[in-house]
Design an enzyme around this catalytic site. Sequence first.
Site, PDB file in Angstrom:
ATOM      1  N   GLU A 120      -0.176   0.454 -12.776  1.00 34.73           N
ATOM      2  CA  GLU A 120      -0.796  -0.804 -13.204  1.00 34.73           C
ATOM      3  C   GLU A 120      -1.976  -0.564 -14.143  1.00 34.73           C
ATOM      4  O   GLU A 120      -2.152  -1.279 -15.132  1.00 34.73           O
ATOM      5  CB  GLU A 120      -1.282  -1.575 -11.966  1.00 34.73           C
ATOM      6  CG  GLU A 120      -1.842  -2.959 -12.251  1.00 34.73           C
ATOM      7  CD  GLU A 120      -0.766  -3.984 -12.555  1.00 34.73           C
ATOM      8  OE1 GLU A 120      -1.108  -4.992 -13.189  1.00 34.73           O
ATOM      9  OE2 GLU A 120       0.399  -3.776 -12.173  1.00 34.73           O
ATOM     10  N   ASP A 121      -2.780   0.458 -13.845  1.00 41.56           N
ATOM     11  CA  ASP A 121      -4.080   0.595 -14.516  1.00 41.56           C
ATOM     12  C   ASP A 121      -4.199   1.767 -15.478  1.00 41.56           C
ATOM     13  O   ASP A 121      -5.243   1.953 -16.091  1.00 41.56           O
ATOM     14  CB  ASP A 121      -5.193   0.728 -13.461  1.00 41.56           C
ATOM     15  CG  ASP A 121      -5.321  -0.529 -12.606  1.00 41.56           C
ATOM     16  OD1 ASP A 121      -4.894  -1.598 -13.072  1.00 41.56           O
ATOM     17  OD2 ASP A 121      -5.842  -0.439 -11.486  1.00 41.56           O
ATOM     18  N   ASP A 134     -14.178 -13.534  27.927  1.00 38.83           N
ATOM     19  CA  ASP A 134     -13.571 -12.210  27.680  1.00 38.83           C
ATOM     20  C   ASP A 134     -14.052 -11.628  26.348  1.00 38.83           C
ATOM     21  O   ASP A 134     -13.281 -11.405  25.428  1.00 38.83           O
ATOM     22  CB  ASP A 134     -12.045 -12.287  27.744  1.00 38.83           C
ATOM     23  CG  ASP A 134     -11.471 -13.346  26.806  1.00 38.83           C
ATOM     24  OD1 ASP A 134     -12.235 -14.206  26.356  1.00 38.83           O
ATOM     25  OD2 ASP A 134     -10.264 -13.297  26.535  1.00 38.83           O
ATOM     26  N   HIS A 152     -11.710   4.056  -4.625  1.00 38.61           N
ATOM     27  CA  HIS A 152     -10.799   3.098  -3.979  1.00 38.61           C
ATOM     28  C   HIS A 152      -9.512   3.754  -3.477  1.00 38.61           C
ATOM     29  O   HIS A 152      -9.188   3.654  -2.290  1.00 38.61           O
ATOM     30  CB  HIS A 152     -10.496   1.935  -4.925  1.00 38.61           C
ATOM     31  CG  HIS A 152      -9.407   1.031  -4.460  1.00 38.61           C
ATOM     32  ND1 HIS A 152      -9.510   0.273  -3.306  1.00 38.61           N
ATOM     33  CD2 HIS A 152      -8.160   0.786  -4.967  1.00 38.61           C
ATOM     34  CE1 HIS A 152      -8.384  -0.413  -3.131  1.00 38.61           C
ATOM     35  NE2 HIS A 152      -7.554  -0.114  -4.116  1.00 38.61           N
TER      36      HIS A 152
END
Length: 325
Positions: free
Chosen positions: A93-94, A277, A65
């Site tokens: 955070e992780d 278009d 990621h």
Amino acid sequence: KEKEIYKEKGINLIVMKTRETSTKVDKLLSLFEGEDKKLIKEAIEFIEERHGEQRRASGEPYINHPIEVALILAEMGLDRDTVIAGLLHDLLEDTETTYEEIKERFGKDVADIVEGVTKLGRFQFKNLEEQKAENYRKLLLATARDLRVILVKLADRLHNMLTLGYLSKEKQIRIAKETLEIYVPIANRLGVWSIKTQLEDLCFMYLYPSEYERVKRFVGDSKKELEEYLKRVFIPKLKEALKEASIEAHITYRPKHLYGIWQKTIRKGIRLEDVHDILGVRVIVNTVQECYLVLGVVHSNFTPVPGRFDDYISLPKPNLYQSLH
């Protein structure tokens, strides 16, 4: 074998990556040189160590990621520190990683961006009525003292949307709605078109699947024929006409994205078959005056459709976009 290959490149792989991710790493590193490349290698090694055995909902190694996020940022042409922040954006955070560790190893700018992205990630969006959504957008923009924080967050959201299929239906709808109402308008305001259009189409696919498939089929049926016409007839004729008028121009074409086509049918109250278009031709010139000269050349060589002309130079869009349509 893959571990040995990456070790030679200065990256000590702890988690085995898929062949696709290995290619992404190669591509990311190829976009930088010298000291910048060296620091990005260090950042990849750092996140591999810190994220360790963590996995995403898809079952793939978590480090896939941040590598994808960093690649999105690098392909936008953003600076080294922003790309490194993209690699590190989930560490606070992780993992047990601290702000001070990131600051000491990669500098204050990178640490501040990562901290800013972490703070934005703590906002919870519920009951997104239009007025509240606008307040959230203002809150996000005001909170991010460095614009690069928002850019990393947009890249993070884009990759999360690209892998949304691994989550439950309920989460897919909640995240897609939040993305459409909060993050798409921010991308639009900042002029980050590639992220905006991809986010819109992904949200469209999850929120209105039957309409998405209908527009996709319609575009698929029309696109090939139109592309052939543009390449064989329209663009060569336009290039020749502009050359005769001594106007230096760069001409490209692009397909209109699916969400934009669907929104047009709603906005104008028309059927899909009445949208003409599907592909847009873009003529880029050096001055505002030349924009109007090109318009004159186009009208001299092709039949204008009444009521289909928009002057966004005299009347710019809210995000200051200017051109003639």
